[in-house]
Design a protein around this motif. Sequence first.
Motif, short mmCIF file in Angstrom:
data_model
loop_
_atom_site.label_atom_id
_atom_site.label_comp_id
_atom_site.label_asym_id
_atom_site.label_seq_id
_atom_site.Cartn_x
_atom_site.Cartn_y
_atom_site.Cartn_z
N ALA A 150 -16.30 -12.42 -54.08
CA ALA A 150 -15.76 -13.57 -54.46
C ALA A 150 -16.28 -14.99 -54.27
CB ALA A 150 -14.15 -13.56 -54.10
N GLN A 151 -16.59 -14.99 -52.72
CA GLN A 151 -17.32 -16.27 -52.28
C GLN A 151 -18.70 -16.55 -53.20
OE1 GLN A 151 -16.49 -18.14 -49.66
NE2 GLN A 151 -18.29 -19.13 -49.32
N LYS A 152 -19.50 -15.47 -53.49
CA LYS A 152 -20.59 -15.75 -54.28
C LYS A 152 -20.57 -16.16 -55.66
CE LYS A 152 -23.27 -12.52 -51.38
NZ LYS A 152 -23.97 -11.03 -51.50
N ARG A 153 -19.34 -15.72 -56.19
CA ARG A 153 -19.09 -15.90 -57.62
C ARG A 153 -18.10 -17.01 -57.88
NH1 ARG A 153 -19.62 -10.56 -61.11
NH2 ARG A 153 -19.10 -12.13 -62.59
N GLY A 154 -17.61 -17.77 -56.62
CA GLY A 154 -16.81 -18.84 -56.93
C GLY A 154 -15.41 -18.72 -57.55
N LEU A 155 -14.96 -17.35 -56.73
CA LEU A 155 -13.58 -16.90 -57.22
C LEU A 155 -12.75 -17.00 -55.99
CD1 LEU A 155 -14.78 -13.73 -59.23
CD2 LEU A 155 -14.10 -15.96 -60.06
N ARG A 156 -11.40 -16.57 -56.15
CA ARG A 156 -10.64 -16.42 -55.04
C ARG A 156 -10.57 -14.97 -54.39
NH1 ARG A 156 -10.03 -21.78 -53.83
NH2 ARG A 156 -9.13 -22.86 -55.57
N ALA A 157 -10.00 -14.94 -52.92
CA ALA A 157 -9.99 -13.63 -52.53
C ALA A 157 -8.77 -13.59 -51.75
CB ALA A 157 -11.27 -13.62 -51.56
N VAL A 158 -8.25 -12.33 -51.37
CA VAL A 158 -7.18 -12.16 -50.47
C VAL A 158 -7.61 -11.00 -49.78
CG1 VAL A 158 -4.93 -11.20 -50.27
CG2 VAL A 158 -5.22 -12.84 -51.91
N GLY A 159 -7.68 -11.33 -48.41
CA GLY A 159 -8.12 -10.39 -47.34
C GLY A 159 -7.19 -9.11 -46.86
N GLN A 160 -7.68 -8.35 -46.33
CA GLN A 160 -6.78 -7.28 -45.93
C GLN A 160 -7.06 -6.51 -44.52
OE1 GLN A 160 -4.12 -6.53 -47.61
NE2 GLN A 160 -4.66 -7.63 -49.61
N TYR A 161 -6.04 -6.34 -43.47
CA TYR A 161 -6.41 -5.95 -42.37
C TYR A 161 -6.85 -6.98 -41.33
CZ TYR A 161 -6.60 -1.36 -45.37
OH TYR A 161 -6.25 -0.49 -46.43
#
Length: 368
Positions: free
Chosen positions: A234-245
Amino acid sequence: MSTVLRLAGVAVALCAALGVAACGSSRSAGSDDDVTKVSFLYAGPMHDDGYNQGYFETGEAIKKRLGDKVEVTNADNVPYTDQVGKVASQLVATGTDVIVDTGGYGEALDDVCRRQRAVTCLIPLPQGELTDNMVGFYQEWWKQEYVLGAAAGLMTRADVVGAVNPLTIPLTNSYMNSFLLGCQATNPDCKMRTVTINSYYDPSASTQAANTLANAGADVLTGWVNDSTPCQVAQKRGLRAVGQYYDYARACPEAMIGTAVWGGDPEYDQWFVDQVAAVHDGRFEGGDVHVIRFGDGANLSRWGNSVPQDVRKKADQIARDLESGKLDPFKGPMTDNQGKQRVPAGEQLTEDFLVSGWDWRLNGMIGG
């Protein structure tokens, strides 16, 4: 007290054969008999920048808070085979007082704990009998996932979340369904595309899966794999991300919305500190299951820097309402992704169902 224990003879051979990073050893001459020895078992590398890293930090918290009362070691890359029983038996034979199962090994480990009553075992999501030297634990992840899904629903522009799924089992269905339920609560058009990689830890496969999801139109990526590869994509592609754990803010600072934090969260870690302290002081009481509640150990990370204030406020209110009981979204009507009604209107999902019974996927989930 921190140490990397070096074993002799058969123990060294066993650890070498299994690729174990560190195993317990018997107390050396002149050592303090009042030291409680704790061993964490991991199915993959303990420094995986994700799930295992969080539990490694739990071990560090135990050392920090209990000081010279404890000695903590780590055994990683212990496979899901009968060899975990051999590793556990060797740890017991060489002086381990507490085994922390981070991988959910099941009967192969649990059987050792039932036979070896001198060792205390902390068991995630236990399925069988718990003897008085064992305690089970899990947290209310479904509430963590619901809030993060709600935030994702407010952030997505494509109305599509992409999820890297490790395995198709009720546990991961619960993760994904709870997330999607939250996403649809704030964005009725929200859909979740999934790719299953049949492993909790395969960075190459999860990277490929995350890119596949992005190529299919997902503009928010998440994944219940043990590493941070979905958020890195997501970081490389300019998207959003939700982390787990584990808090992935350092892995994808611009992409990060938030994370469902497990090990490494101070409140989450405190339960493990308390169990070890009870063993050390002779106060431990086992035989039951402890639930780490939402807002009291089952927590969320801070919101990412790019999350707008209005999204934070709405998601924070949802979290408060879940914690207080004002909001209870885990009830019918619910329809699966084949169009079949699974839960009638008003029927409540039980905690047992949320933990281990969700064997179908919600309407709006697409893919394998």
